[in-house]
Structure formats: C-alpha cells, structure tokens
Enzyme design. Sequence first.
Site, PDB file in Angstrom:
ATOM      1  N   SER A   1      -6.047   6.750   3.296  1.00 42.77           N
ATOM      2  CA  SER A   1      -5.515   8.014   3.030  1.00 42.77           C
ATOM      3  C   SER A   1      -4.187   8.330   3.136  1.00 42.77           C
ATOM      4  O   SER A   1      -3.351   7.475   3.648  1.00 42.77           O
ATOM      5  CB  SER A   1      -6.237   8.982   3.848  1.00 42.77           C
ATOM      6  OG  SER A   1      -5.435   9.016   5.091  1.00 42.77           O
ATOM      7  N   LYS A   2      -3.675   9.312   2.351  1.00 42.33           N
ATOM      8  CA  LYS A   2      -2.150   9.613   2.489  1.00 42.33           C
ATOM      9  C   LYS A   2      -1.754   9.998   4.031  1.00 42.33           C
ATOM     10  O   LYS A   2      -0.674   9.532   4.389  1.00 42.33           O
ATOM     11  CB  LYS A   2      -1.921  10.650   1.574  1.00 42.33           C
ATOM     12  CG  LYS A   2      -2.252  12.186   1.904  1.00 42.33           C
ATOM     13  CD  LYS A   2      -1.451  13.007   1.135  1.00 42.33           C
ATOM     14  CE  LYS A   2      -1.859  14.522   1.835  1.00 42.33           C
ATOM     15  NZ  LYS A   2      -1.341  15.453   0.722  1.00 42.33           N
TER      16      LYS A   2
END
Length: 507
Positions: free
Chosen positions: A263-264
């Site tokens: 995920s970011k």
Amino acid sequence: MDTTVRVRFAPSPTGGLHLGGVRTVLYNYLFARQHRGEFVLRIEDTDQNRYVQGAEAYIFDCLQWCGLEPDESVVHGGAYGPYRQSERKENYRQYAEQLVRDGHAYYAFDTPEELEKMRQENRSETNPSPQYDHAVRNRMKNSLTLKEEEVNRLIKEGIPHVIRILIPKEERVSFTDMIRGEVSFETSVVDDKVLLKADGMPTYHLAVVVDDFLMKITHAFRGEEWLPSAPVHILLWKYLFGLDKMPQWAHLPLILGPNGKLSKRDGAKYGFPVFAMNWTDPVTGELTEGFKEKGFLPEAFINLLALLGWNDGTDQEIFRLEELVEKFSMDRVHSGGARFDYEKAKWFNHEWIKASNAGRLMPFVKPVLEAKGLPVNDESFLEKIITLVKERCHLLPDFYDQSFFFFKSPEKIDLEAIQPKWNEQKQLFFAEVIRNFELDPEWKASILESNFKEIAAANHIKPGDVLLPFRIMLVGGKFGPGVFDIAEILGRDETIHRIKETLLRLS
RNA sequence: GGCCCGUUCGUCUAAGGGCUAGGACACCACCCUUUCACGGUGGUGAUACGGGUUCGAAUCCCGUACGGGCUACCA
C-alpha cells in the site's frame, strides 16, 4: 472470425498508480505486442463519489513515462469508445434489465439503513460479515418478495432501487485461469452482488463484463484480489453473452509490502516509492513519492516490475522492453505473491545506469544537476562526467553527489582527514606539483599521474601519502572517481587553484 | 468466522518424478583499487509440518500449520 488479441487495463482514477497497477499494464502490453494485438485502456469511473481531480491525466502521464502507451483510450481514440465508463452509462441498464427478465437478477428496494439493520441482526461470532444472499434475500424488500404490482408501483414512483444478481442455489462455477489452472467456487457462498446502483451506474461487476464484451476483449488480466468475485463475472458472462465469448482470465499474483498487500502507506513507512510518479492528493495535499522522481530510469522500472512474478526460466535478469515482448509468457508467471524488495529495485536501476551511455543518461542527469543549482551549459563536458561517474550511481540524484565538484569548488573540505599527517615535506611536494602542472603541455590524466608520482619519488614520499590529500583538495572528501581523471576534466587552472586554496588553509 | 489463492535461502526466483536443490539482491570474507565505487573469487543461508503414491518426491495426492486476498449501492 476475428481472432485479434485484445486486452485491457481498467484502472479506476481514484489516486496514484502503484507498482501492481503498472505491472498489470506491463503484462497487458507485453501480451498484446507479442500477439500483435491491441491494448485498450478503459477508465472505470462508475463511482462518482470517488472522483479525484487529476487522477485520470496522471495515469496517462505514468504510462507515457513508462513507455507503455495504449492503442485505444480516451486520449488515443479507437473504434470501441467511449473509453470512460461514466460516458457509457446508457449501455448497462439494458443488460441489467435483461437479466431481470430472464430471472437472473431482481430489483431491490432496501435502503442503506435497512441493509445495515440486516447486517446488524445477522452478525454473529460465526458470521461476522453477513451477506445479501440466498439466506436473507427472501426476507428483504425486493422483486422476489414483493408483488409484481407493488414492484411496478415503486419503480414508477421513482423509489431508489438497485438491481442485484440472483445467484443460483447450489452450483459449481469454475473456469481455467491462465496462471492458476482450474479454479472453482460453490455458488451457495456467493452473495447477490449489486449490478446496477441506485444512481443508474453499474457496479464494477456489471461494467467489466459488459464492456469486455462490447470491446471484444479476448484476455482479461487483473490482480488476484479479484479472484473471489470471479464467479459473479463468470455467471454474468454465461447469462448475458455465453461462456464461449468470455475472455481468458489471468489473475496476477499480488505484490506484497512488508506486511500484506503493498500500500502507499508502506512506502511512507519504509521509505520507498510505491507509485510510478509523484502523486499529490488534491484534497489533502499529501504527496506520495514516485519511482520517477526518486531517480529511476523507466527502463529499470519496467525491468524490475517484469521480474516481480515472472522470469524466462534462465538466469537472465536484465531485459529490454523489446526483449520482454518476445520472451514474456503468462504461464511462466508465478502464482504466489511477491514481496517487493527495494534494495533489489535499486540494483536494477544501477544496472541500467551502468548499461546506458551518456547520451541516454543526459536528459535525466541534466535536470538533476540543474535542480540543485549547478549550471550545465556544456553538454559534452557533462557527458564526460556522466561516463566517469555513472558506475557509482544507483539512483539519478546520486549523480549530484558524485559530480557537483566538477561545477563548483567543494564547500566543505575534509581537512581533518589530512591535517594529522600533514608536514613541511608534503607542503613542499605540492608546491612542486603546482609548478609542474603549470608547465605541463598536454593536461592528460595519464601524464599528470606519472608526473605526480615522479615528483613523489624524488621527494622520497610514498604516492599513497599524498594521493588522498590531493583528492580531498579537489573534491573535498574521500570519494569520487580516479583523482587524475578528475583533474583532467577540471582543467589546469581549476586544479591548481584548488590545490593552492587548500594549501593555504593547511599552513 | 466463511470462501478463494498461495507456501523452495532474509528477499526475488530456477529445478515440470532422477546428480551435491542452481542463480540474483542483501550480508560477510578475500582480491583488485594508494578514496568511494565497479569488477573478481569464495562463504553463510531454503524445499513449513505430517502422512501417503513411487525403486525414487521440492515436484503428484490428502491432512495440518502458516501467509495473503475477498467478504460495500469501492474498484
């Protein structure tokens, strides 16, 4: 019979484009090119609530940077448009209605509150996520439970409603995944997914099937996170267009971060990029770093992505895009998820920097230096420098650290590294070096080096005792390429000037 | 919880019933280099566990464990 291979990448423009997305693009692109097929980019923007300003343009920017341009899209045109699902809204309702007529779907009038209530009531230890399925559909407000006149009345009155797929009771749904082989599901555990939302927009489930059909998609590649909803899509294909028309599916393994699906957040937390390019959230203003800005070459980015889940069966790891087109095959894609390793990613970039010539590197390196305020007005000068230092650069910004001293005198000179062993003898040695350099007719690294060493010998000094001081005089510290190569590029005046400067500070 | 997918060095992976389980990143050592790198040589390090099938299993089957994904009128 039309057998042209047609694939699509169908992102929803809700934010940055991450690693996994670009890899999906890449595999689509490689597959299409290899089969002389067509690569379509379709924007899946059916959720109006998630509209994000600039996200769509950003996706195209990323693809352009990567060199993975689609053949058909909102900006590239094509015969199967529009390529934005929000502009295809009219297409979907008829298919949903058709499903209702055929008994494969039904109208549902439950309000969000009623749905929440249903979930609340059915939630238990053994069933933490109650679904809208065969177990509850007969207790809900829908065209299965309501009388026909009542349903017609509600629709006529404009009461908000959705259309849900009617999942058959007990059926085994299976298909052959290009990567995983046969995958099957029991319909009794699949829920009645919403197909058409109250606002008239389709959900992903309806839209993906309808558009893949209308756009004549032959092979559909997507992330493994879609596997659980595959039975819904298979059923829709069966009801709407026939399984013989269905594209071949491949569910790509997930790219994992340190814990779970990448995920970011992972990027921010562990200090590596996750998106292809910098992305700034237009609402929060939050910046998420991209591979491009971090200093990756697009060739390297493509290369590392290709190898994250695929290999050609040999020990080769460095591939050009054209080579990948030739060698890629879906059945050599690994089925297990791949944890992203930033160290290895940097290694790929380093390999590409080393393998690229100065001309190729120029457009990447020049802006890096200019952004840091170094004046680059002579490209042939910079070319020499790039060739000299590239092997010690892993990321593009490293070029600054490895070459700033060619453009300006170092601000900090590591005097402490020479001072303790400094003496009169060395002082005299450098004075003589200056005199020699002033007279040197050629100014070539090899000549400079032999002269330097001769003078050292004549003064009974080991070259090693004066080489480091010389380096520090020129670059300020213990780093950089061969010191005589540096002197050659720096030129006579600047070299002598820097020696004198440091000599002054040492005495 | 249920369903689905997966599991070979720390990480990415090779080996599709048959040599000592191979390579790459990272790490360590040495060599090269009178800096830092590059490069070279070597090293540490893996078939999750238990059952089968077989002359022979990392490989096929079953179970267990573990990991991941999904479980919205999001995609």
